[in-house]
Design a protein around this motif. Structure first.
Motif, PDB file in Angstrom:
ATOM      1  N   GLU A 171      32.498   3.872  16.616  1.00  0.00           N
ATOM      2  CA  GLU A 171      31.490   2.835  16.494  1.00  0.00           C
ATOM      3  C   GLU A 171      31.198   2.176  17.844  1.00  0.00           C
TER       4      GLU A 171
ATOM      5  N   ILE B 124      20.063  -4.339  10.356  1.00  0.00           N
ATOM      6  CA  ILE B 124      21.329  -3.729   9.944  1.00  0.00           C
ATOM      7  C   ILE B 124      22.471  -4.741   9.947  1.00  0.00           C
TER       8      ILE B 124
ATOM      9  N   VAL C   8      28.375  -0.943  14.810  1.00  0.00           N
ATOM     10  CA  VAL C   8      27.311   0.039  14.561  1.00  0.00           C
ATOM     11  C   VAL C   8      27.913   1.437  14.630  1.00  0.00           C
ATOM     12  N   SER C   9      27.794   2.186  13.550  1.00  0.00           N
ATOM     13  CA  SER C   9      28.317   3.545  13.531  1.00  0.00           C
ATOM     14  C   SER C   9      27.545   4.431  14.504  1.00  0.00           C
TER      15      SER C   9
ATOM     16  N   GLN D  24      27.008   7.404  14.089  1.00  0.00           N
ATOM     17  CA  GLN D  24      26.185   8.326  13.310  1.00  0.00           C
ATOM     18  C   GLN D  24      24.725   7.877  13.276  1.00  0.00           C
ATOM     19  N   LEU D  25      24.500   6.580  13.530  1.00  0.00           N
ATOM     20  CA  LEU D  25      23.137   6.055  13.547  1.00  0.00           C
ATOM     21  C   LEU D  25      22.496   6.157  14.929  1.00  0.00           C
TER      22      LEU D  25
ATOM     23  N   ASN E   4      18.268   4.850  21.458  1.00  0.00           N
ATOM     24  CA  ASN E   4      18.237   4.146  20.186  1.00  0.00           C
ATOM     25  C   ASN E   4      18.002   2.662  20.468  1.00  0.00           C
TER      26      ASN E   4
END
Length: 219
Positions: free
Chosen positions: A73, A102, A118-119, A121-122, A128
């Motif tokens: 994360e 989020i 925040v993972s 994976q995102l 981003n």
């Protein structure tokens, strides 16, 4: 004019000092941050904003693979040191990823610091966009400044460390536990510099206090 129109500041994603169980990731990652009212520190480890800010986080989907699962994360640490001096102020700060909320944190009185987890994976795009938006709920007209730092993290290990390093004091209302806790933690020690703050975080009546229920915040 949007946040993207302002000159960028580059801040590093750091390794938590107390997260000594695992080595820091070898690859140094910088995040591009922009805000109309940003103030950057000379050590490129933190910066601050007042109303809103935008961070362009590079691709981090491969972080768990690169670190053999040690880091999964991204932690956004947000500190509002002004709130203890203005106990009537109440602010909420939203964290948005690609325009969708989020996470939302509430700042008031001694609840002056929160973390968003925040993972990775995102964080699968080349860049981003994370956006922080602060809004006043109540209080005066002075705008607080929020200080931002970024860290690599693993949620499960972070929670285990928090639980093992925390001291919990349970009591009935108005029994003097506030002063007892401050004595136990030396949390009343004066501090004006961000880097010389006591390494304790005192939470008086954190969360909901209904019929004795005390719930610690998730940040």
């Amino acid at each position: 004019m949007t946040e993207a129109d302002h000159a960028p500041t580059f801040i590093r994603i750091k390794h938590l000092e107390h997260d000594a169980a695992v080595p820091a990731p070898r690859r140094k990652v910088q995040v591009e941050a922009r805000s109309a009212d940003a103030v950057a520190e000379v050590d490129d480890e933190r910066w601050s904003f007042v109303r809103s800010a935008e961070m362009r986080v590079p691709f981090l989907l491969d972080l768990p693979l690169r670190t053999r699962g040690d880091f999964t994360e991204l932690m956004v640490d947000l500190h509002g040191p002004m709130f203890p001096e203005h106990p009537d102020y109440l602010f909420e700060v939203d964290l948005l990823l690609r325009g969708a909320v989020i996470g939302t944190k509430t700042f008031r009185n001694y609840t002056q610091r929160h973390q968003y987890i925040v993972s990775t994976q995102l964080l699968f795009e080349d860049f981003n966009v994370l956006t922080l938006n602060a809004r006043r709920i109540s209080g005066g007209t002075e705008a607080p400044r929020f200080f931002v730092r970024l860290f690599h993290a693993q949620r499960d290990r972070l929670l285990r460390t928090l639980e093992s390093n925390s001291i919990w004091v349970f009591s009935t209302a108005h029994s003097g536990s506030t002063w007892l806790s401050q004595d136990l933690l030396c949390a009343a020690a004066p501090s004006t510099e961000y880097r010389t703050m006591t390494r304790t975080r005192y939470l008086a009546q954190p969360g909901s206090a209904v019929r004795g229920r005390r719930c610690a915040p998730d940040g």
